[in-house]
Design an enzyme around this catalytic site. Structure first.
Site, PDB file in Angstrom:
ATOM      1  N   GLN A 183     -54.799 -66.586  28.313  1.00  0.00           N
ATOM      2  CA  GLN A 183     -55.366 -65.299  28.756  1.00  0.00           C
ATOM      3  C   GLN A 183     -55.880 -65.344  30.196  1.00  0.00           C
ATOM      4  O   GLN A 183     -56.201 -64.298  30.762  1.00  0.00           O
ATOM      5  CB  GLN A 183     -56.513 -64.866  27.818  1.00  0.00           C
ATOM      6  CG  GLN A 183     -56.077 -64.530  26.403  1.00  0.00           C
ATOM      7  CD  GLN A 183     -55.261 -63.236  26.313  1.00  0.00           C
ATOM      8  OE1 GLN A 183     -55.205 -62.433  27.243  1.00  0.00           O
ATOM      9  NE2 GLN A 183     -54.614 -63.029  25.180  1.00  0.00           N
ATOM     10  N   SER A 203     -48.290 -68.268  28.887  1.00  0.00           N
ATOM     11  CA  SER A 203     -47.308 -67.429  28.212  1.00  0.00           C
ATOM     12  C   SER A 203     -46.986 -66.231  29.100  1.00  0.00           C
ATOM     13  O   SER A 203     -47.876 -65.444  29.449  1.00  0.00           O
ATOM     14  CB  SER A 203     -47.910 -66.956  26.891  1.00  0.00           C
ATOM     15  OG  SER A 203     -47.038 -66.059  26.280  1.00  0.00           O
ATOM     16  N   THR A 241     -31.417 -75.245  25.899  1.00  0.00           N
ATOM     17  CA  THR A 241     -31.040 -74.705  27.209  1.00  0.00           C
ATOM     18  C   THR A 241     -32.147 -73.800  27.725  1.00  0.00           C
ATOM     19  O   THR A 241     -32.657 -72.947  26.995  1.00  0.00           O
ATOM     20  CB  THR A 241     -29.710 -73.926  27.091  1.00  0.00           C
ATOM     21  OG1 THR A 241     -28.741 -74.826  26.560  1.00  0.00           O
ATOM     22  CG2 THR A 241     -29.245 -73.390  28.433  1.00  0.00           C
ATOM     23  N   CYS A 330     -51.820 -61.077  16.674  1.00  0.00           N
ATOM     24  CA  CYS A 330     -51.183 -61.709  15.523  1.00  0.00           C
ATOM     25  C   CYS A 330     -51.754 -61.185  14.217  1.00  0.00           C
ATOM     26  O   CYS A 330     -51.092 -61.178  13.204  1.00  0.00           O
ATOM     27  CB  CYS A 330     -51.378 -63.214  15.576  1.00  0.00           C
ATOM     28  SG  CYS A 330     -51.059 -63.894  17.187  1.00  0.00           S
TER      29      CYS A 330
HETATM   30  N1  PLP Z   1     -53.288 -68.548  23.104  1.00  0.00           N
HETATM   31  C1  PLP Z   1     -53.942 -67.410  23.332  1.00  0.00           C
HETATM   32  C2  PLP Z   1     -55.354 -67.465  23.819  1.00  0.00           C
HETATM   33  C3  PLP Z   1     -53.333 -66.173  23.103  1.00  0.00           C
HETATM   34  O1  PLP Z   1     -54.002 -65.042  23.326  1.00  0.00           O
HETATM   35  C4  PLP Z   1     -51.991 -66.158  22.647  1.00  0.00           C
HETATM   36  C5  PLP Z   1     -51.316 -64.873  22.347  1.00  0.00           C
HETATM   37  O2  PLP Z   1     -51.928 -63.906  21.955  1.00  0.00           O
HETATM   38  C6  PLP Z   1     -51.337 -67.382  22.447  1.00  0.00           C
HETATM   39  C7  PLP Z   1     -52.009 -68.560  22.686  1.00  0.00           C
HETATM   40  C8  PLP Z   1     -49.920 -67.439  21.958  1.00  0.00           C
HETATM   41  O3  PLP Z   1     -49.034 -67.070  22.959  1.00  0.00           O
HETATM   42  P1  PLP Z   1     -47.525 -66.617  22.569  1.00  0.00           P
HETATM   43  O4  PLP Z   1     -47.616 -65.212  22.106  1.00  0.00           O
HETATM   44  O5  PLP Z   1     -46.772 -66.744  23.854  1.00  0.00           O
HETATM   45  O6  PLP Z   1     -47.054 -67.569  21.542  1.00  0.00           O
END
Ligand code: PLP
Length: 381
Positions: A183, A203, A241, A330
């Site tokens: 974040q 990410s 890849t 999630c």
């Molecule tokens: N770590 C944090 C603090 C996140 O907010 C998120 C996604 O919401 C992730 C890891 C996971 O990232 P990704 O969606 O790319 O798997």
């Protein structure tokens, strides 16, 4: 969907692709279609793009190119780091909190259940922050190799851990330090040459690039081992890849982010402060869950008192054209209370709402959100 322009306040869940990047995607996809592992001209130009992307990212984060490993997402980065720390660095203890992102806490629990490590859950305050004294005491008491894993910006609350202080403590106690910076990337500077963190994760879809791509930083890249058996790409650290289009877009997005970082931070903080004050001024019993100090302005989490229909709040906001979240993406498929808030504030009633901002948001949009919340809570909607 109505004709009204949607108001997107869920930038901690994901972000729209930057227009400038979107405009270039087709061109990159056609021009650099080669496999970076092939030795012919198409392969070599794909490899050049891959390695120039790695160079740009390592320049932005002040580290060496070999310390950057491309992955498919933040989840993969966190999993790879944990697996490598246990198998290759011989980590015996993991110190973390039970409000980390699931890709951290679930991975730590998995290895603890497998009896590969001993898991130490550190207590947190009402904002999800660990006391530095407690961390130090714990590290003093534990015998054996430790990995401390504390996220930089909390994805639900927006509170921030002091990475400098934590890394100093870890260095003093010969512990390894991983921070989930998913974040924070694009919002904060990370001088990885001087910051004593051993691993971070990123990410791309959190900073206006594509989904399905990310990277990890490892201070000692030799410590990283492939989670997947396969072709040995990324110098044997991540088989498969490479997602060249995603990597190139991610690099471009980071360049844009760091060009305007200071101004963007200030603008978003103005939105944050404006909303924070106005929410309290509504006089509806709204409590702010995000701390006043040690917070990331992108995220503002607040508690709505219970009222008839409050369990439908996010759906009603959506109907009114506002995209917000109750917690992490999630777990927000169903409208249920945030597990993190219940842990941090067990006595608090009502619903938590997370607004997360970008430079595309305006005060006018926030005024409309305030007006909508006011109507919903007063049940005149
Ligand atoms: N770590 C944090 C603090 C996140 O907010 C998120 C996604 O919401 C992730 C890891 C996971 O990232 P990704 O969606 O790319 O798997």
């Amino acid at each position: 969907m109505t004709d009204r322009k949607r108001i997107y306040l869920d930038h901690a869940a994901t972000t729209p692709v930057d227009d400038r990047i979107a405009a270039d995607l087709q061109n990159i996809a056609f021009k650099f279609f080669g496999n970076p592992s092939s030795i012919h001209t198409e392969g070599v130009s794909a490899r050049d793009l891959l390695e120039s992307s790695r160079r740009m990212i390592s320049n932005l984060f002040h580290c060496t190119t070999s310390q950057i490993i491309f992955t498919s997402c933040g989840t993969e980065s966190n999993n790879t780091i944990f697996q490598s720390a246990i198998h290759d660095l011989g980590i015996e203890h993991i110190l973390t909190t039970d409000i980390e992102h699931p890709s951290v806490i679930q991975t730590a629990l998995y290895y603890s259940n497998q009896q590969k490590i001993k898991l130490h859950i550190l207590p947190v305050d009402e904002f999800g922050l660990v006391s530095m004294d407690i961390l130090e005491e714990k590290l003093k008491a534990i015998k054996g190799k430790c990995l401390v894993s504390l996220m930089h910006v909390h994805n639900e609350i927006g509170s921030t851990h002091p990475l400098n202080t934590i890394s100093e403590i870890c260095i003093n106690h010969q512990a390894f330090f991983h921070s989930d910076t998913v974040q924070g990337i694009g919002i904060y500077d990370y001088h990885l040459d001087s910051l004593g963190v051993d691993f971070i994760s990123a990410s791309a879809h959190k900073f206006n690039a594509l989904k399905g791509v990310g990277f990890l930083f490892a201070r000692t890249p030799a410590a990283i081992h492939c989670m997947m058996h396969g072709g040995g790409q990324e110098r044997d650290k991540r088989s498969g890849t490479e997602n060249l289009l995603g990597i190139s877009a991610m690099t471009q997005a980071l360049e844009y982010k760091y060009q305007s970082r200071v101004d963007d931070f200030q603008y978003i903080d103005e939105l944050h402060q404006y909303m924070r004050k106005k929410l309290v001024d509504l006089d509806l019993g709204i409590e702010i869950n995000t701390p006043q100090k040690n917070y990331c302005p992108k995220i503002l989490n607040f508690q709505i008192p219970e009222y008839r229909g409050s369990d439908m709040l996010l759906i009603n906001l959506d109907i009114a054209g506002i995209a917000a979240s109750g917690g992490s993406a999630c777990s927000s498929g169903a409208e249920k209370p945030s597990g993190v808030i219940s842990k941090l504030k067990p006595l608090t009633k009502g619903r938590s709402v997370r607004f997360s901002f970008s430079t595309k948001n305006t005060k006018e949009e926030l005024d409309y959100c305030l007006y909508t919340l006011d109507k919903l809570i007063k049940k005149k909607y």
